[in-house]
Design an enzyme around this catalytic site. Structure first.
Site, PDB file in Angstrom:
ATOM      1  N   ASN A   1      38.259 -70.110   2.856  1.00  0.00           N
ATOM      2  CA  ASN A   1      36.944 -70.521   2.365  1.00  0.00           C
ATOM      3  C   ASN A   1      35.937 -69.385   2.496  1.00  0.00           C
ATOM      4  O   ASN A   1      35.018 -69.244   1.681  1.00  0.00           O
ATOM      5  CB  ASN A   1      36.454 -71.750   3.132  1.00  0.00           C
ATOM      6  CG  ASN A   1      37.161 -73.017   2.698  1.00  0.00           C
ATOM      7  OD1 ASN A   1      37.191 -73.345   1.518  1.00  0.00           O
ATOM      8  ND2 ASN A   1      37.741 -73.737   3.644  1.00  0.00           N
TER       9      ASN A   1
ATOM     10  N   HIS B   1      37.473 -61.154  11.296  1.00  0.00           N
ATOM     11  CA  HIS B   1      36.884 -61.011   9.962  1.00  0.00           C
ATOM     12  C   HIS B   1      36.208 -59.647   9.883  1.00  0.00           C
ATOM     13  O   HIS B   1      35.341 -59.340  10.707  1.00  0.00           O
ATOM     14  CB  HIS B   1      35.853 -62.109   9.704  1.00  0.00           C
ATOM     15  CG  HIS B   1      36.381 -63.495   9.897  1.00  0.00           C
ATOM     16  ND1 HIS B   1      37.008 -64.196   8.899  1.00  0.00           N
ATOM     17  CD2 HIS B   1      36.381 -64.308  10.987  1.00  0.00           C
ATOM     18  CE1 HIS B   1      37.375 -65.385   9.354  1.00  0.00           C
ATOM     19  NE2 HIS B   1      37.007 -65.473  10.615  1.00  0.00           N
TER      20      HIS B   1
ATOM     21  N   ALA C   1      32.329 -68.986   9.383  1.00  0.00           N
ATOM     22  CA  ALA C   1      32.892 -68.083  10.383  1.00  0.00           C
ATOM     23  C   ALA C   1      32.364 -66.659  10.283  1.00  0.00           C
ATOM     24  O   ALA C   1      32.781 -65.795  11.055  1.00  0.00           O
ATOM     25  CB  ALA C   1      34.412 -68.067  10.251  1.00  0.00           C
TER      26      ALA C   1
END
Length: 267
Positions: free
Chosen positions: A189, A219, A123
């Site tokens: 993760n 993020h 991601a």
């Protein structure tokens, strides 16, 4: 050349990756999957993905590449056997690699079998920059994960938070990447991937925030060192099948597979 690719797990990520591989006429593949429940096979993949019975069945199928997308426990159960047998692996559940002992065993198994381990970016972005500053003792890395309530709905009650009445953002964790990755195996993760690429599990700092107003899975990565600074902010659409993960992840895994099989790569 037809490549034989076996999946461990056939959830949202693996199903999307399998569909992408099957749609690529320029890179023909035969696919198989090790899954706990045959009912996990989406109708669109029926008859196109062979179902395997346990690790012995996977090894007997003799894949060119194994793609793990089943969670951290699956790595503990199956990865060492695959690597010892000489099978290259793409590991999506990077949080398992926050366990130093497990990571060391997998690397030793890969060396014994002549296999390779790849961890996709998933991601996030900027891993090449993190790798460039990895050897510097004066580098600082801070990662913030900010996701909507849907991504944390199952976990919030156990933290004493009612997901249906949460009105403001709440910090769920602040600390080192190792603890974040192991404490939240379904959501963090990314923290392990950043730490492994960069300055390590202890020095990489992680902030985990649940935010009812969050627009997608967010993020934020900040890197500072005498070499310069990097700031990245990503706003990823959640996977339609699993809001804990970003839709981008399946495309990242697919790109990693293509790079693994290619004769010419960039980055």
């Amino acid at each position: 050349m037809t490549h034989r690719i076996a999946f461990i797990g056939l959830g949202a990520i693996a199903s999307d990756v399998a569909a992408g591989l099957l749609a690529d006429a320029a890179q023909p593949c035969q696919l198989a999957a090790l899954t706990r429940n045959a009912a996990d096979l989406p109708p669109a993949l029926a008859g196109r993905v062979a179902l395997l019975d346990g690790l012995p069945g996977l090894l007997a199928w003799r894949p060119d590449l194994v793609v793990e997308a089943a969670g951290q426990q699956a790595i503990a159960e199956h990865a060492e056997g695959c690597l010892t047998a000489g099978l290259d692996m793409i590991i999506c559940s990077a949080g398992a690699l926050a366990d130093d002992a497990l990571r060391a065993r997998l690397i030793a198994a890969a060396e014994a079998g002549g296999a390779r381990i790849r961890v996709p970016a998933g991601a996030i972005a900027g891993l090449d920059y993190l790798q460039a500053v990895a050897g510097r003792d004066d580098a600082e890395v801070v990662y913030e994960s900010r996701k909507p309530v849907a991504a944390w709905r199952a976990e919030l009650p156990g933290m004493g938070i009612d997901p249906d009445t949460l009105a403001e953002s709440r910090t769920l964790f602040s600390g080192p990447a190792r603890e974040a990755a192991l404490r939240f195996p379904k959501n963090l993760n990314v923290a392990a991937t950043l730490a492994l690429a960069g300055i390590g599990m202890t020095r990489t700092r992680v902030e985990v925030v649940v935010d009812p107003q969050a627009r997608g899975n967010q993020h934020r990565i900040q890197v500072r060192s005498p070499l310069g600074e990097m700031q990245i902010e990503l706003v990823n659409a959640p996977s339609p099948a699993n809001p804990k993960t970003s839709w981008l992840v399946a495309h990242s895994v697919l790109a990693t597979i293509r790079r693994h099989l290619a004769r010419f790569t960039i980055g």
